[in-house]
Structure formats: structure tokens, C-alpha cells
Design a protein around this motif. Structure first.
Motif, PDB file in Angstrom:
ATOM      1  N   ASP A 121       3.785  -1.401   9.168  1.00 27.45           N
ATOM      2  CA  ASP A 121       4.752  -2.050   8.282  1.00 27.45           C
ATOM      3  C   ASP A 121       4.393  -3.526   8.100  1.00 27.45           C
ATOM      4  O   ASP A 121       4.422  -4.057   6.983  1.00 27.45           O
ATOM      5  N   LEU A 122       4.047  -4.199   9.198  1.00 25.41           N
ATOM      6  CA  LEU A 122       3.688  -5.616   9.120  1.00 25.41           C
ATOM      7  C   LEU A 122       2.346  -5.817   8.423  1.00 25.41           C
ATOM      8  O   LEU A 122       2.172  -6.779   7.675  1.00 25.41           O
ATOM      9  N   GLN A 123       1.404  -4.893   8.655  1.00 33.63           N
ATOM     10  CA  GLN A 123       0.114  -4.995   7.983  1.00 33.63           C
ATOM     11  C   GLN A 123       0.263  -4.833   6.477  1.00 33.63           C
ATOM     12  O   GLN A 123      -0.578  -5.298   5.712  1.00 33.63           O
ATOM     13  N   ASP A 124       1.317  -4.191   6.042  1.00 33.60           N
ATOM     14  CA  ASP A 124       1.614  -4.058   4.623  1.00 33.60           C
ATOM     15  C   ASP A 124       2.340  -5.307   4.098  1.00 33.60           C
ATOM     16  O   ASP A 124       2.036  -5.806   3.013  1.00 33.60           O
ATOM     17  N   LEU A 125       3.287  -5.831   4.875  1.00 36.42           N
ATOM     18  CA  LEU A 125       4.136  -6.943   4.435  1.00 36.42           C
ATOM     19  C   LEU A 125       3.407  -8.289   4.417  1.00 36.42           C
ATOM     20  O   LEU A 125       3.499  -9.033   3.431  1.00 36.42           O
ATOM     21  N   LEU A 126       2.708  -8.624   5.490  1.00 39.25           N
ATOM     22  CA  LEU A 126       2.147  -9.966   5.625  1.00 39.25           C
ATOM     23  C   LEU A 126       1.178 -10.348   4.502  1.00 39.25           C
ATOM     24  O   LEU A 126       1.315 -11.440   3.935  1.00 39.25           O
ATOM     25  N   PRO A 127       0.227  -9.491   4.119  1.00 38.12           N
ATOM     26  CA  PRO A 127      -0.644  -9.875   2.997  1.00 38.12           C
ATOM     27  C   PRO A 127       0.115 -10.005   1.672  1.00 38.12           C
ATOM     28  O   PRO A 127      -0.203 -10.873   0.859  1.00 38.12           O
ATOM     29  N   ARG A 128       1.133  -9.157   1.458  1.00 33.72           N
ATOM     30  CA  ARG A 128       1.918  -9.242   0.217  1.00 33.72           C
ATOM     31  C   ARG A 128       2.618 -10.590   0.093  1.00 33.72           C
ATOM     32  O   ARG A 128       2.806 -11.095  -1.001  1.00 33.72           O
ATOM     33  N   LEU A 129       2.998 -11.164   1.227  1.00 31.93           N
ATOM     34  CA  LEU A 129       3.680 -12.454   1.219  1.00 31.93           C
ATOM     35  C   LEU A 129       2.697 -13.629   1.314  1.00 31.93           C
ATOM     36  O   LEU A 129       3.123 -14.786   1.336  1.00 31.93           O
TER      37      LEU A 129
END
Length: 158
Positions: A121-129
Motif C-alpha cells: 500500500d505504501l509502495q503505491d502511495l509514496l511515489p504518487r505523492l
């Protein structure tokens, strides 16, 4: 009844937690996706868990500095870090992110629950932000998630 079901699900998840089988190994310097453990949803024919769109609060700061990410513990939520996140952003000038883990706070609920999928979940969120690289601090469950993410995506400092 629903709260009892959630508690039973979380207890099953806690008992089932285990480290990745492949060990530490060598890690790619990129922040690409990594495989996750098989679904913990009881084998209902689902291929593999998918990252969820997590609820978060991002405090503004200097984009040139690595952001700080706070991850809460079991039964917690992103608001557990409101005071420290605000003070940290004001005193350091960094962007500060607080995140509700899946099945917590305002984030979506899912029968899939493991440290591997929370890391995903974090590997998906952090680059998007636009928060890669970043500094991650976690308490309890959040700390374990942070450690797994670091093992999966560790990068030496520049």
C-alpha cells in the motif's frame, strides 16, 4: 457484530504474520513493486491482494528535503500523530505525511491484511505523492510495516 468480526479478522492476521521467505537478499535501487504474500482472505480464489487508496494527511514543506512519514500502531489512526507531525513540519520545514493503514481510520477495509500488503500500500502511495525518498517512522504495527518496507526497498543515502 461487525466490530467483533473486525477483531477476529485482526487476531487471525496477527497470528499469521511472518517475515518474507526470500530473506534480505539484494535490493534494486528503484522503488518498483515487489511480490506480496498470498492473500490472507481465506483462499476465496483471489489472485493476490491489491493496494488500497489509503487515507492520509500531508503537511506542506520544502520539496527538496525528504519527507517524513508517520505510521500508527494497531487500532490507531493517522490522527495519533497530529501534534508531532505539525510540530515537526513547522520546526524542520519538511513535508510530513500521516497515513491510515488499511482497515484503520478512514482508509478502506479489506479482508486482506498482512505486513506485506501494508508495505505494498505504501509502495503505491509514496511515489504518487512524490515522496520518494522519504524517512519513515512507525509505532508498533507501523514500525513493523516500516521495517519491512525498508528491507524491500532499501536505498543507500546519496
Amino acid at each position: 457484530v461487525r466490530a467483533g468480526q473486525r477483531l477476529a479478522s485482526m487476531l487471525r492476521w496477527i497470528r499469521a504474520w511472518k517475515l518474507p521467505r526470500e530473506g534480505l537478499g539484494s535490493h534494486s535501487p528503484s522503488f518498483a513493486r515487489v511480490p506480496v504474500a498470498p492473500s490472507s482472505s481465506g483462499g476465496r480464489g483471489e489472485a493476490e491482494p491489491r493496494p488500497l487508496p489509503l487515507s492520509y494527511r500531508l503537511l506542506d514543506g520544502e520539496a527538496a528535503l525528504p519527507a517524513v512519514v508517520f505510521l500508527h500502531g494497531l487500532f490507531g489512526c493517522k490522527t495519533n500523530f497530529n501534534s508531532i507531525a505539525k510540530a515537526f513540519a513547522q520546526q524542520t520545514g519538511r513535508r510530513v505525511l500521516t497515513v491510515d493503514a488499511r482497515n484503520h481510520g478512514n482508509s478502506p477495509h479489506s479482508p486482506d491484511m498482512s505486513y506485506e500488503i501494508m508495505s505494498q500500500d505504501l509502495q503505491d502511495l509514496l511515489p504518487r505523492l512524490g515522496l520518494v525518498p522519504c524517512v519513515i517512522a512507525g509505532h508498533s504495527m507501523g514500525g513493523r510495516t516500516a521495517m519491512l518496507l525498508a528491507l524491500q526497498r532499501s536505498q543507500p543515502p546519496p
